[in-house]
Scaffold this motif. Structure first.
Motif, mmCIF file in Angstrom:
data_model
loop_
_atom_site.group_PDB
_atom_site.id
_atom_site.type_symbol
_atom_site.label_atom_id
_atom_site.label_comp_id
_atom_site.label_asym_id
_atom_site.label_seq_id
_atom_site.Cartn_x
_atom_site.Cartn_y
_atom_site.Cartn_z
ATOM 1 N N UNK A 40 -6.270 -6.663 3.096
ATOM 2 C CA UNK A 40 -4.951 -6.031 2.986
ATOM 3 C C UNK A 40 -3.830 -7.057 2.969
ATOM 4 N N UNK A 41 -4.105 -8.202 2.450
ATOM 5 C CA UNK A 41 -3.066 -9.187 2.214
ATOM 6 C C UNK A 41 -2.415 -9.728 3.462
ATOM 7 N N UNK A 42 -1.115 -9.681 3.467
ATOM 8 C CA UNK A 42 -0.297 -10.449 4.390
ATOM 9 C C UNK A 42 -0.284 -9.905 5.809
ATOM 10 N N UNK A 43 0.038 -10.821 6.731
ATOM 11 C CA UNK A 43 0.220 -10.461 8.132
ATOM 12 C C UNK A 43 1.431 -9.542 8.278
ATOM 13 N N UNK A 44 1.462 -8.703 9.294
ATOM 14 C CA UNK A 44 2.577 -7.779 9.463
ATOM 15 C C UNK A 44 3.892 -8.449 9.853
ATOM 16 N N UNK A 45 3.854 -9.665 10.333
ATOM 17 C CA UNK A 45 5.099 -10.364 10.666
ATOM 18 C C UNK A 45 4.796 -11.845 10.791
ATOM 19 N N UNK A 46 5.855 -12.621 10.877
ATOM 20 C CA UNK A 46 5.668 -14.054 11.090
ATOM 21 C C UNK A 46 5.157 -14.752 9.860
ATOM 22 N N UNK A 47 4.135 -15.565 10.036
ATOM 23 C CA UNK A 47 3.607 -16.374 8.949
ATOM 24 C C UNK A 47 3.088 -15.492 7.821
ATOM 25 N N UNK A 84 4.397 -13.073 5.828
ATOM 26 C CA UNK A 84 4.606 -11.637 5.991
ATOM 27 C C UNK A 84 4.640 -10.885 4.662
ATOM 28 N N UNK A 85 4.811 -11.576 3.556
ATOM 29 C CA UNK A 85 4.739 -10.921 2.257
ATOM 30 C C UNK A 85 6.088 -10.566 1.676
ATOM 31 N N UNK A 86 6.033 -9.978 0.491
ATOM 32 C CA UNK A 86 7.223 -9.643 -0.286
ATOM 33 C C UNK A 86 7.930 -8.414 0.283
ATOM 34 N N UNK A 87 9.218 -8.305 -0.047
ATOM 35 C CA UNK A 87 10.007 -7.136 0.325
ATOM 36 C C UNK A 87 10.897 -6.742 -0.840
ATOM 37 N N UNK A 88 11.220 -5.458 -0.909
ATOM 38 C CA UNK A 88 12.132 -4.967 -1.931
ATOM 39 C C UNK A 88 12.373 -3.488 -1.752
ATOM 40 N N UNK A 89 13.586 -3.053 -2.034
ATOM 41 C CA UNK A 89 13.956 -1.638 -1.960
ATOM 42 C C UNK A 89 13.601 -1.018 -0.611
ATOM 43 N N UNK A 90 13.735 -1.812 0.455
ATOM 44 C CA UNK A 90 13.440 -1.312 1.793
ATOM 45 C C UNK A 90 11.961 -1.215 2.108
ATOM 46 N N UNK A 91 11.120 -1.720 1.230
ATOM 47 C CA UNK A 91 9.664 -1.669 1.417
ATOM 48 C C UNK A 91 9.136 -3.051 1.760
ATOM 49 N N UNK A 92 8.091 -3.075 2.578
ATOM 50 C CA UNK A 92 7.454 -4.332 2.953
ATOM 51 C C UNK A 92 6.014 -4.348 2.446
ATOM 52 N N UNK A 93 5.653 -5.468 1.819
ATOM 53 C CA UNK A 93 4.309 -5.607 1.258
ATOM 54 C C UNK A 93 3.228 -5.299 2.279
ATOM 55 N N UNK A 94 3.351 -5.838 3.487
ATOM 56 C CA UNK A 94 2.290 -5.664 4.483
ATOM 57 C C UNK A 94 2.068 -4.205 4.860
ATOM 58 N N UNK A 95 3.115 -3.369 4.794
ATOM 59 C CA UNK A 95 2.955 -1.944 5.103
ATOM 60 C C UNK A 95 2.211 -1.220 3.982
ATOM 61 N N UNK A 96 2.562 -1.541 2.760
ATOM 62 C CA UNK A 96 1.932 -0.893 1.606
ATOM 63 C C UNK A 96 0.472 -1.301 1.486
ATOM 64 N N UNK A 97 0.206 -2.602 1.625
ATOM 65 C CA UNK A 97 -1.177 -3.061 1.468
ATOM 66 C C UNK A 97 -2.070 -2.524 2.589
ATOM 67 N N UNK A 98 -1.504 -2.381 3.778
ATOM 68 C CA UNK A 98 -2.290 -1.789 4.866
ATOM 69 C C UNK A 98 -2.660 -0.350 4.505
#
Length: 190
Positions: free
Chosen positions: A9-16, A18-32
């Motif tokens: 599921x890709x990136x860590x939820x925070x810190x090192x 953490x992944x891409x962001x856009x339009x109020x969305x965070x990559x780590x939330x979507x990939x999870x």
């Protein structure tokens, strides 16, 4: 014996990393979320068994990007998985760039053919633009896994239309990957 699929599921939820962001969305939330939906689909099909890299939305796989990548590869290789599917969301400084692409280590391999099927499944299910299967032998998870591995860029968080799909159609992205796996194996849906 069921086909073992490791879902990264890709990136860590925070810190090192953490992944891409856009339009109020965070990559780590979507990939999870997409990874968990895909795991449910695969584990609900007796022909497959799936494991995920993050079992909770806040689970971190390492204090650095390198440690996180090493951990994900270790989990897949030590299982041992038969296939590795890494799920990501893309970003670009140009907000017009959109679509889905799948990365592989090398052309004309089992991973390449799997990538073609998964890309087709997502495009058909979600309606994203087909950006093709792309080669990137520098990606750690594609280089270091012992099984056919693909890295799926679901869509662009920085494009308004893609962002809506990433927000509202997460189960459809998982269904697209699942359909692609079925197509690759020549299996009919249950």
């Amino acid at each position: 014996m069921p086909i073992r699929v490791f879902i990264d599921q890709g990136h860590n939820p925070s810190g090192a990393n953490a992944g891409a962001e856009g339009y109020g969305l965070r990559e780590q939330d979507i990939t999870y979320a997409v990874g968990m939906d895909l795991a449910r689909l695969l584990n609900g099909d007796p022909r497959f068994t799936a494991r995920v890299s993050r079992t909770t939305p806040t689970e971190s796989l390492g204090a650095s990007n390198a440690a996180s990548l090493q951990r994900r590869v270790y989990l897949a290789n030590s299982w041992p998985a038969d296939y590795f599917v890494s799920i990501h969301c893309n970003a670009n400084t140009n907000p017009a760039i959109n679509g889905t692409e799948v990365y592989v280590y090398q052309q004309n391999t089992q991973a390449y053919w799997l990538a073609q099927h998964v890309l087709g499944g997502i495009v058909e299910e979600v309606g994203t633009r087909d950006n093709g299967v792309r080669l990137n032998p520098t990606l750690y998870v594609l280089r270091r896994t012992a099984m056919p591995a693909i890295l799926v860029e679901l869509a662009y968080l920085t494009n308004g239309g893609d962002a809506l799909k990433l927000r509202d159609e997460q189960p459809a992205f998982a269904q697209g990957i699942y359909s692609g796996l079925l197509g690759y194996f020549g299996m009919a849906p249950l």
